[in-house]
Motif scaffolding. Structure first.
Motif, PDB file in Angstrom:
ATOM      1  N   UNK A   1     -47.054  46.186 109.164  1.00  9.90           N
ATOM      2  CA  UNK A   1     -47.114  46.774 110.468  1.00  9.90           C
ATOM      3  C   UNK A   1     -47.642  45.952 111.688  1.00  9.90           C
ATOM      4  N   UNK A   2     -47.149  46.355 112.974  1.00  3.48           N
ATOM      5  CA  UNK A   2     -47.292  45.529 113.787  1.00  3.48           C
ATOM      6  C   UNK A   2     -48.669  45.803 114.469  1.00  3.48           C
ATOM      7  N   UNK A   3     -49.472  45.009 115.022  1.00  2.19           N
ATOM      8  CA  UNK A   3     -50.795  45.212 115.459  1.00  2.19           C
ATOM      9  C   UNK A   3     -50.767  45.508 117.121  1.00  2.19           C
ATOM     10  N   UNK A   4     -49.592  45.277 117.498  1.00  3.92           N
ATOM     11  CA  UNK A   4     -49.597  45.237 119.113  1.00  3.92           C
ATOM     12  C   UNK A   4     -49.896  46.754 119.627  1.00  3.92           C
ATOM     13  N   UNK A   5     -50.889  46.718 120.518  1.00  2.00           N
ATOM     14  CA  UNK A   5     -51.049  48.135 121.333  1.00  2.00           C
ATOM     15  C   UNK A   5     -50.143  48.626 122.141  1.00  2.00           C
ATOM     16  N   UNK A   6     -50.078  50.094 122.234  1.00  2.00           N
ATOM     17  CA  UNK A   6     -49.259  50.595 123.167  1.00  2.00           C
ATOM     18  C   UNK A   6     -49.118  49.960 124.480  1.00  2.00           C
ATOM     19  N   UNK A   7     -50.526  49.646 124.959  1.00  2.00           N
ATOM     20  CA  UNK A   7     -50.677  49.016 126.250  1.00  2.00           C
ATOM     21  C   UNK A   7     -50.327  47.716 126.357  1.00  2.00           C
ATOM     22  N   UNK A   8     -50.306  46.898 125.310  1.00  2.00           N
ATOM     23  CA  UNK A   8     -50.072  45.548 125.303  1.00  2.00           C
ATOM     24  C   UNK A   8     -48.416  45.650 125.400  1.00  2.00           C
ATOM     25  N   UNK A   9     -47.956  46.257 124.621  1.00  2.00           N
ATOM     26  CA  UNK A   9     -46.200  46.444 124.461  1.00  2.00           C
ATOM     27  C   UNK A   9     -45.568  46.941 125.880  1.00  2.00           C
ATOM     28  N   UNK A  10     -46.551  47.606 126.630  1.00  2.00           N
ATOM     29  CA  UNK A  10     -46.144  48.310 128.167  1.00  2.00           C
ATOM     30  C   UNK A  10     -46.152  46.907 128.943  1.00  2.00           C
ATOM     31  N   UNK A  11     -47.182  46.364 129.016  1.00  2.00           N
ATOM     32  CA  UNK A  11     -47.495  45.204 129.668  1.00  2.00           C
ATOM     33  C   UNK A  11     -46.445  44.086 129.499  1.00  2.00           C
TER      34      UNK A  11
END
Length: 254
Positions: A1-11
């Motif tokens: 499972x990816x640990x990337x947050x939605x905000x980090x992905x958007x950035x």
């Protein structure tokens, strides 16, 4: 499972978009020190298109392009930061007008008809484009130049700018749908190894029995040549129906 947050992905998505736009509109100077390598973004895009035409869009990896160019992958990254940016560059090149702007006034119908047939030829030449999600395109000089030509040709269409963009989108949707049907038909024929004679011949006895059953009275009365149309004829009929309807609306507006 990816640990990337939605905000980090958007950035990251935003940063990637900006990097692509910078390359498209401002060109590029290779990053890093040392002697200037002998590559250009234009050469990289040329090779990428050749690879995609040969093996599909999934073959567009930075490693594959670097190998085709005879350079290290890290050298390629000095010009193009990642695969998504590379794809944006490729699409802008392909979608750019292939010739000079049309001289003299054009009617809106002639413009849309020309765009549709040119688009059909483009998708048939690069069928992997049908696998690319272009619903939110990265607008570079090539794609904007193409839209500029189209909108210039729609000056005499009595509709608002928003309606004209809707029309352009609708025509492109028709084109991609029609071409997708043809490309898929040709692909399944090649993958299965069955030509039309073998494919339809296998179904013939079952269809004859079904037609004789009386359960499909309308189908049973179809002419022998009902399914003998060509892809070009089908495209022409569909396009004319679309443009005829648009012409009727334009006349009502006038």
């Amino acid at each position: 499972m990816s640990s990337t947050s939605p905000e980090a992905a958007r950035n990251e998505a935003h940063a990637q978009l900006v990097r692509a736009l910078e390359l498209l509109w401002n060109g590029h100077t290779p990053a890093g020190r040392g002697p200037k390598p002998g590559l250009t973004v234009e050469t990289i895009v040329d090779v990428a298109i050749t690879v995609a035409d040969a093996d599909g869009v999934d073959a567009l990896s930075m490693r594959r392009i670097a190998r085709e160019l005879g350079v290290g992958t890290m050298t390629l990254y000095r010009y193009v930061p990642d695969k998504n940016v590379l794809l944006a560059l490729v699409l802008d090149r392909i979608l750019a007008p292939s010739g000079p702007s049309p001289q003299g006034p054009r009617t809106w119908r002639a413009t849309l008809e020309s765009d549709a047939w040119s688009g059909r030829e483009l998708y048939l030449r690069h069928p992997w484009l049908l696998q690319v999600n272009m619903s939110r395109p990265t607008l570079g000089p090539g794609s904007v130049a193409g839209l500029e030509q189209t909108m210039a040709g729609l000056r005499d269409l009595p509709m608002s700018d928003k309606e004209k963009i809707n029309v352009v989108t609708a025509v492109d949707g028709f084109v991609t749908g029609a071409v997708r049907q043809q490309v898929y038909y040709e692909q399944i024929a090649e993958e299965s190894g069955l030509d039309d004679q073998a494919f339809w011949g296998a179904q013939l006895p079952f269809m004859e029995a079904a037609m004789q059953s009386g359960e499909y009275p309308v189908m049973a009365t179809l002419g022998a040549d009902a399914f003998d149309g060509t892809w070009e004829a089908t495209f022409e009929v569909g396009l004319n129906c679309l443009l005829d309807g648009l012409e009727l609306r334009a006349e009502q507006r006038r």
